[in-house]
Design a protein around this motif. Sequence first.
Motif, PDB file in Angstrom:
ATOM      1  N   HIS A   1       0.848  -1.194   0.000  1.00  0.00           N
ATOM      2  CA  HIS A   1       0.000   0.000   0.000  1.00  0.00           C
ATOM      3  C   HIS A   1       0.879   1.238   0.000  1.00  0.00           C
ATOM      4  CE1 HIS A   1       0.706   0.672   4.385  1.00  0.00           C
ATOM      5  NE2 HIS A   1       0.781  -0.646   4.404  1.00  0.00           N
ATOM      6  N   ALA A   2       0.312   2.360  -0.471  1.00  0.00           N
ATOM      7  CA  ALA A   2       1.049   3.621  -0.559  1.00  0.00           C
ATOM      8  C   ALA A   2       0.053   4.771  -0.561  1.00  0.00           C
ATOM      9  CB  ALA A   2       1.920   3.664  -1.816  1.00  0.00           C
ATOM     10  N   ASP A   3       0.514   5.926  -0.105  1.00  0.00           N
ATOM     11  CA  ASP A   3      -0.308   7.136  -0.185  1.00  0.00           C
ATOM     12  C   ASP A   3      -0.421   7.560  -1.641  1.00  0.00           C
ATOM     13  OD1 ASP A   3      -0.514   7.239   2.606  1.00  0.00           O
ATOM     14  OD2 ASP A   3       1.353   8.371   2.777  1.00  0.00           O
ATOM     15  N   TRP A   4      -1.643   7.913  -2.042  1.00  0.00           N
ATOM     16  CA  TRP A   4      -1.847   8.350  -3.432  1.00  0.00           C
ATOM     17  C   TRP A   4      -3.086   9.226  -3.529  1.00  0.00           C
ATOM     18  CZ3 TRP A   4      -5.528   6.853  -7.377  1.00  0.00           C
ATOM     19  CH2 TRP A   4      -5.207   7.328  -8.658  1.00  0.00           C
ATOM     20  N   GLU A   5      -2.905  10.445  -4.002  1.00  0.00           N
ATOM     21  CA  GLU A   5      -3.993  11.370  -4.307  1.00  0.00           C
ATOM     22  C   GLU A   5      -4.982  11.515  -3.152  1.00  0.00           C
ATOM     23  OE1 GLU A   5      -4.196  13.282  -6.820  1.00  0.00           O
ATOM     24  OE2 GLU A   5      -2.487  12.482  -7.962  1.00  0.00           O
ATOM     25  N   GLY A   6      -4.449  11.711  -1.965  1.00  0.00           N
ATOM     26  CA  GLY A   6      -5.302  11.925  -0.813  1.00  0.00           C
ATOM     27  C   GLY A   6      -5.915  10.676  -0.229  1.00  0.00           C
TER      28      GLY A   6
END
Length: 716
Positions: free
Chosen positions: A114-119
């Motif tokens: 998982h990763a942070d992406w577009e809020g």
Amino acid sequence: MRWLVGWCGASISAARDTLPLGAQPLWEGPDPLWAVGDWRPDEIRLVHADGDTQLAVLGHCGADDARLRSALISARAGALRQLTMFPGSYTPVARFGRRTVIPTDLAGLHPVFHADWEGGTAYATAALPLADLVEAQLDIGQLATMLACPESMEALGDGSPYAGVRRVPPGRALSMREGGVRDVKEYEPAVPTVVAAPQVEQEAAIAGVRDALVEAVRARLAAPRHISEPMAHEPAGAHGALPAAAAVGAPGVGGPGPSHDGPRPGHTAPPRDGAEPAPGVGADLSGGSASTTLALLAAGLPGRPGTVFGTGSTLAGERLLAVTFNDLTPGGAEGRAARLAELERARAIGEDPRLHHVVVAAAEEALPYAALDEVHLTDEPGPSLVGVTRHRSRLAAGSADHIIGSGARQVLDAHPARLADLLLDRNRRYVLRPVTALARASRDGNRSVLTPLTIYRAARRLARTPYRDGLAGAATHLRGVSDPTADTPDTALATSLASLSWSRPGPAARWLTGEALAEVSVRLEAAAAHPRHSADNGRPGVARARAALARSAADHRIFVQAVERHHQRLHAPFFDNQVVRACQALPETLRVQPGARAEVLRAVLQGAGVRELPLGWGASSREAAAESALAGLRAALPELMELFAAPLLADAGLVDARVVRKALRAATEGEPLPLDGIAELVAMEVWLRRLLARRGSCWSTSGDHQPRAVTSGVTP
């Protein structure tokens, strides 16, 4: 490669403009999910409960829709473990309104990233496509940790080779809510941290292993058969490069019956390079205890046989295609004797009338390190990459669904650190035999008298060392490995003593630079200062065994990506959740005894009706594998020297190219060096070169820019 990808809480505009290439949508809306790759129709199942509760199961799951629906409702109430309790190997994705939950398996064969992406949070079952999406750079520190401490979960943490892309550890579930809020938590019940959990009786535990293995094999046999469409209209025995595959629901549908005019079982067949895999279900038959157990279980279970129709040379009554790899490479007398004995055991078992036995012979062309320029890019690096050509030649004769015995050693054998667990439980009387056996295998020269006492003292020291102190000591020891030219003992005794610790350097650590090792030691010190809250912290044997299982499963995942043929699936039932749980229930007093794995599997086969096994069944073949690795290293030395003339690992500051070249020469000249450490270095260098040579992306966007992972830290 097959993978899942989705996101939760991302901005509407970004989610609308970005799509994975070649994706099949499983559900849409603000939190979509896609399946990407060559998934079979029966490998994707969708189950709906009441309201907006739904479940996607990808892989091979032995539960029907009713059982899945019941587990989904229980998971909605918080019992996430219910989604992982079915036979087979699969990834479940549950959605409860705007909440998405993905449990990983216990071994780590089906990870979630998982990763942070577009809020919000983007997630996937592969790291590289996710790194493409978020334009991640290489995490050089994580690569150093993978080489320095590959079995240290504390140092590896939740990282991946790509910065910002996190991994969900085995046995945990990723939970995401609207707005991008995510949480990772364990779903297995807690066990005591210092004293052992109540143990199951030995007979009941072995029966549990037998039932789990039988159900795991049955789940594969119950799945639809997959054959090439042109083959359904050709006579048995026609093999060619067939581009399409079809699933059939019953044996014999779409094709004639077994052929009666082929060679007898046990005949030698060349690899069918470029051909489609044989139809139906088959299995490895190496002569070892793990593959033998699975092959005999698959051939003996009642109901549908493994093959839909003949492979071109089957006889009446044969139910399963069994493949034996005959390594004809030169080696020492001991290795040759071990290979011949294993082959004879395989031939004896292959005489079973239910098996169609094929022996695949290979020589220098299938040595480890051969044809490294043909290795494809995988999601992550792994030491199995150095044997891709070797395993492809074996699997070329395999079936569309091919069962292999990988993982048996990790789930059944006792890690040496379990001796400390026995001392913690005051079970000293069970320590004598394993210490004696470990000492016998670790004898060096004339030290046989003192070796058992040395090993016992190391086990007692480990039992008295707290988790925090053990990690701090490992960090200090790792700094002492910073001189790769130092005379580091590489004996069997040194390896055994190093195993009796909370964490130990990997075999490739001796060739890393001091700066790389210092960074990894800082990670271990941080873990010692803030130890994780886990039930494993008080029991070093349990913790080390789970870490070894996770490493083996991760490498097997890379192995599958590297060698799996078109229209072929490789099945490793020993990595299944239910099999892992059943093996974990085996009493430690049984697991640590010499030959425990062979005895457990013998009991499994006896319970299934197989009572006659060839002499020497269960013997180890590690000596033959080491000789093949050394022969391959010698044959490929010129290519390896060229590979490390200007390695990317040196550009990243991880190794000194001169030191690695010196080690390659020394190993081929017979100096006792850890060959598995050399394999890890070579595999990572090959993987980095494939990554830098990569073109294109896994994603399509509405703009001109296509996201792609940035390989920062190394230069082509």
